[in-house]
Design a protein around this motif. Structure first.
Motif, PDB file in Angstrom:
ATOM      1  N   GLY A 200     -17.614  16.089  22.232  1.00 43.28           N
ATOM      2  CA  GLY A 200     -18.991  15.700  22.510  1.00 43.28           C
ATOM      3  C   GLY A 200     -19.599  16.646  23.514  1.00 43.28           C
ATOM      4  O   GLY A 200     -18.972  16.956  24.551  1.00 43.28           O
ATOM      5  N   ILE A 201     -20.796  17.134  23.235  1.00 47.25           N
ATOM      6  CA  ILE A 201     -21.457  18.103  24.120  1.00 47.25           C
ATOM      7  C   ILE A 201     -22.806  17.559  24.556  1.00 47.25           C
ATOM      8  O   ILE A 201     -23.635  17.187  23.729  1.00 47.25           O
ATOM      9  CB  ILE A 201     -21.654  19.457  23.404  1.00 47.25           C
ATOM     10  CG1 ILE A 201     -20.313  20.028  22.952  1.00 47.25           C
ATOM     11  CG2 ILE A 201     -22.374  20.448  24.315  1.00 47.25           C
ATOM     12  CD1 ILE A 201     -20.440  21.300  22.131  1.00 47.25           C
TER      13      ILE A 201
ATOM     14  N   ASP B 258     -22.043  19.880  29.452  1.00 42.36           N
ATOM     15  CA  ASP B 258     -20.789  19.163  29.655  1.00 42.36           C
ATOM     16  C   ASP B 258     -20.122  18.944  28.310  1.00 42.36           C
ATOM     17  O   ASP B 258     -20.783  18.619  27.315  1.00 42.36           O
ATOM     18  CB  ASP B 258     -21.056  17.813  30.328  1.00 42.36           C
ATOM     19  CG  ASP B 258     -21.389  17.967  31.801  1.00 42.36           C
ATOM     20  OD1 ASP B 258     -20.498  17.716  32.634  1.00 42.36           O
ATOM     21  OD2 ASP B 258     -22.539  18.343  32.116  1.00 42.36           O
ATOM     22  N   ALA B 259     -18.797  19.102  28.285  1.00 44.49           N
ATOM     23  CA  ALA B 259     -18.027  18.902  27.061  1.00 44.49           C
ATOM     24  C   ALA B 259     -16.903  17.915  27.335  1.00 44.49           C
ATOM     25  O   ALA B 259     -16.175  18.052  28.327  1.00 44.49           O
ATOM     26  CB  ALA B 259     -17.456  20.231  26.570  1.00 44.49           C
TER      27      ALA B 259
ATOM     28  N   THR C 118     -11.256  19.975  14.434  1.00 43.74           N
ATOM     29  CA  THR C 118     -12.146  19.460  15.477  1.00 43.74           C
ATOM     30  C   THR C 118     -13.574  19.328  14.973  1.00 43.74           C
ATOM     31  O   THR C 118     -14.122  20.262  14.384  1.00 43.74           O
ATOM     32  CB  THR C 118     -12.136  20.400  16.708  1.00 43.74           C
ATOM     33  OG1 THR C 118     -10.776  20.590  17.146  1.00 43.74           O
ATOM     34  CG2 THR C 118     -12.948  19.800  17.848  1.00 43.74           C
ATOM     35  N   LEU C 119     -14.143  18.165  15.219  1.00 43.63           N
ATOM     36  CA  LEU C 119     -15.559  17.926  14.900  1.00 43.63           C
ATOM     37  C   LEU C 119     -16.353  18.001  16.195  1.00 43.63           C
ATOM     38  O   LEU C 119     -16.129  17.219  17.126  1.00 43.63           O
ATOM     39  CB  LEU C 119     -15.743  16.552  14.256  1.00 43.63           C
ATOM     40  CG  LEU C 119     -17.187  16.122  13.967  1.00 43.63           C
ATOM     41  CD1 LEU C 119     -17.862  17.098  13.006  1.00 43.63           C
ATOM     42  CD2 LEU C 119     -17.241  14.702  13.408  1.00 43.63           C
ATOM     43  N   ASP C 120     -17.269  18.962  16.272  1.00 42.32           N
ATOM     44  CA  ASP C 120     -18.122  19.132  17.454  1.00 42.32           C
ATOM     45  C   ASP C 120     -19.448  18.438  17.215  1.00 42.32           C
ATOM     46  O   ASP C 120     -20.090  18.662  16.181  1.00 42.32           O
ATOM     47  CB  ASP C 120     -18.372  20.622  17.720  1.00 42.32           C
ATOM     48  CG  ASP C 120     -17.075  21.376  17.986  1.00 42.32           C
ATOM     49  OD1 ASP C 120     -16.042  20.720  18.145  1.00 42.32           O
ATOM     50  OD2 ASP C 120     -17.109  22.621  18.026  1.00 42.32           O
ATOM     51  N   CYS C 121     -19.856  17.616  18.160  1.00 38.11           N
ATOM     52  CA  CYS C 121     -21.098  16.856  18.005  1.00 38.11           C
ATOM     53  C   CYS C 121     -21.987  17.039  19.228  1.00 38.11           C
ATOM     54  O   CYS C 121     -21.507  16.992  20.369  1.00 38.11           O
ATOM     55  CB  CYS C 121     -20.776  15.366  17.806  1.00 38.11           C
ATOM     56  SG  CYS C 121     -22.223  14.331  17.451  1.00 38.11           S
ATOM     57  N   LEU C 122     -23.267  17.266  18.996  1.00 39.88           N
ATOM     58  CA  LEU C 122     -24.255  17.336  20.069  1.00 39.88           C
ATOM     59  C   LEU C 122     -25.593  16.823  19.563  1.00 39.88           C
ATOM     60  O   LEU C 122     -25.805  16.692  18.354  1.00 39.88           O
ATOM     61  CB  LEU C 122     -24.410  18.758  20.609  1.00 39.88           C
ATOM     62  CG  LEU C 122     -25.034  19.824  19.703  1.00 39.88           C
ATOM     63  CD1 LEU C 122     -25.606  20.946  20.566  1.00 39.88           C
ATOM     64  CD2 LEU C 122     -24.003  20.431  18.761  1.00 39.88           C
ATOM     65  N   GLU C 123     -26.481  16.516  20.494  1.00 42.87           N
ATOM     66  CA  GLU C 123     -27.787  15.981  20.141  1.00 42.87           C
ATOM     67  C   GLU C 123     -28.761  17.118  19.858  1.00 42.87           C
ATOM     68  O   GLU C 123     -28.560  18.262  20.277  1.00 42.87           O
ATOM     69  CB  GLU C 123     -28.332  15.127  21.294  1.00 42.87           C
ATOM     70  CG  GLU C 123     -27.468  13.938  21.651  1.00 42.87           C
ATOM     71  CD  GLU C 123     -27.941  13.261  22.919  1.00 42.87           C
ATOM     72  OE1 GLU C 123     -27.608  12.079  23.110  1.00 42.87           O
ATOM     73  OE2 GLU C 123     -28.635  13.905  23.723  1.00 42.87           O
TER      74      GLU C 123
END
Length: 333
Positions: free
Chosen positions: A9-10, A18-19, A59-64
């Motif tokens: 989560g970013i 922040d990660a 890995t699944l990277d997620c951000l808004e």
């Protein structure tokens, strides 16, 4: 079977991000780190993920959606071949239920948990082409210039009735500015035409969408940008819902029976453009004109009928893109 084992989560801000990493679904043991929001910072993030054992395949990277502040992160993570999920912030917030407290670390952790819980619904981000990215930036600039020009002209007109002398002085000093903006807008239009002409796929999609009666150049370009060349929203109901032209039922038990209404959560810019298309269609497209007249005579609310026309236009555009052909006007029997 779930594809991903690890979830990142970013939470993005202007100067840093922040990660929070959840390894092997162990949300009770999140790993946090903070990086500078620049190319060096994202490269350091990649090294940190490798050190933790979070490979790009697992890995699944997620951000808004964060606009320009997230562009660099998205660019580099895609370059490192990570699966990237760019999600609406409101969907993440509402999925968490009642929450107390907030900071960047907590937000990043919540995004990571959201990605882990909803990985089956993850929409892997597809970067727009360079041409679409350029068109998007030019359309944004075009809108700002139009608003600035309109504001200058409006202020001058309002001042004329109050103080003609000051208004004349204002006109004198803003004349060249307005002239310059007008010239810039013409150059932007030419450049947009050039971008469309130079890109074969874009030119094809553009000609298909604009062939629908009532649909103009600006609406077509917005549709191309917001749907990433009709890859994000390819189904007509999906696109209509995104544009805010689909009415939803609102009932509960026997007591609550409200009239179906469109939802306020929509792309307002696209909705406005489709509204202008609908007004043009009911005036110039014989089929839509007859439909509008018939429904109004049946006692339907005019705005309801206009919304139906907006919906029909979306369906027509999607059908043209799906069938890879331009719109054909039906011949009357």
């Amino acid at each position: 079977m779930n594809k991903f084992k690890h979830f990142l989560g970013i939470d993005v801000s202007k100067e840093y991000f922040d990660a929070v990493l959840i390894l092997n679904g162990a949300k009770e043991k999140p790993i946090h780190n903070q990086f500078a929001n620049d190319s060096k910072g994202v490269k350091t993030l990649n090294q940190w993920l490798k050190k933790q054992g979070a490979t790009n395949q697992q890995t699944l990277d997620c951000l808004e959606h964060t606009g320009m502040y997230g562009k660099l992160i998205i660019k580099y993570l895609m370059g490192f071949n990570y699966s990237l999920w760019v999600e609406m912030s409101l969907k993440i917030i509402r999925s968490m239920g009642l929450q107390r407290g907030k900071n960047d670390k907590i937000d990043a952790e919540r995004i990571a948990i959201y990605a882990m819980k909803n990985q089956q619904e993850a929409i892997i981000y597809q970067a727009p082409s360079r041409t679409v990215e350029k068109i998007r930036n030019l359309m944004s600039l075009r809108e700002k210039l139009i608003l600035t020009k309109a504001s200058l002209i409006r202020n001058s007109k309002e001042m004329k009735s109050l103080d003609p002398e000051v208004s004349e002085l204002s006109d004198k000093f803003q004349k060249q500015t307005i002239k310059g903006i007008t010239s810039d807008l013409k150059q932007i239009e030419k450049q947009l035409d050039l971008f469309i002409k130079e890109d074969e796929n874009l030119s094809k999609i553009y000609s298909q969408a604009i062939s629908v009666p009532g649909v103009g150049k600006v609406t077509t370009l917005y549709l191309i940008c917001f749907t990433n060349e009709f890859t994000t929203y390819s189904m007509p109901r999906q696109l209509a819902c995104y544009a805010g032209v689909v009415p939803f039922e609102h009932t509960s038990g026997k007591s609550i029976r409200l009239r179906p209404k469109v939802h306020h959560m929509a792309n307002k810019k696209l909705k406005k453009q489709l509204h202008m298309c609908a007004l043009s269609a009911v005036n110039h497209d014989p089929e839509m004109k007859e439909y509008f007249k018939r429904k109004v005579q049946e006692g339907k609310n005019k705005m309801l009928v206009i919304n139906n026309v907006r919906n029909k236009i979306v369906h027509r555009i999607c059908a043209c893109i799906r069938d890879n052909k331009t719109f054909e006007v039906r011949k009357s029997a």
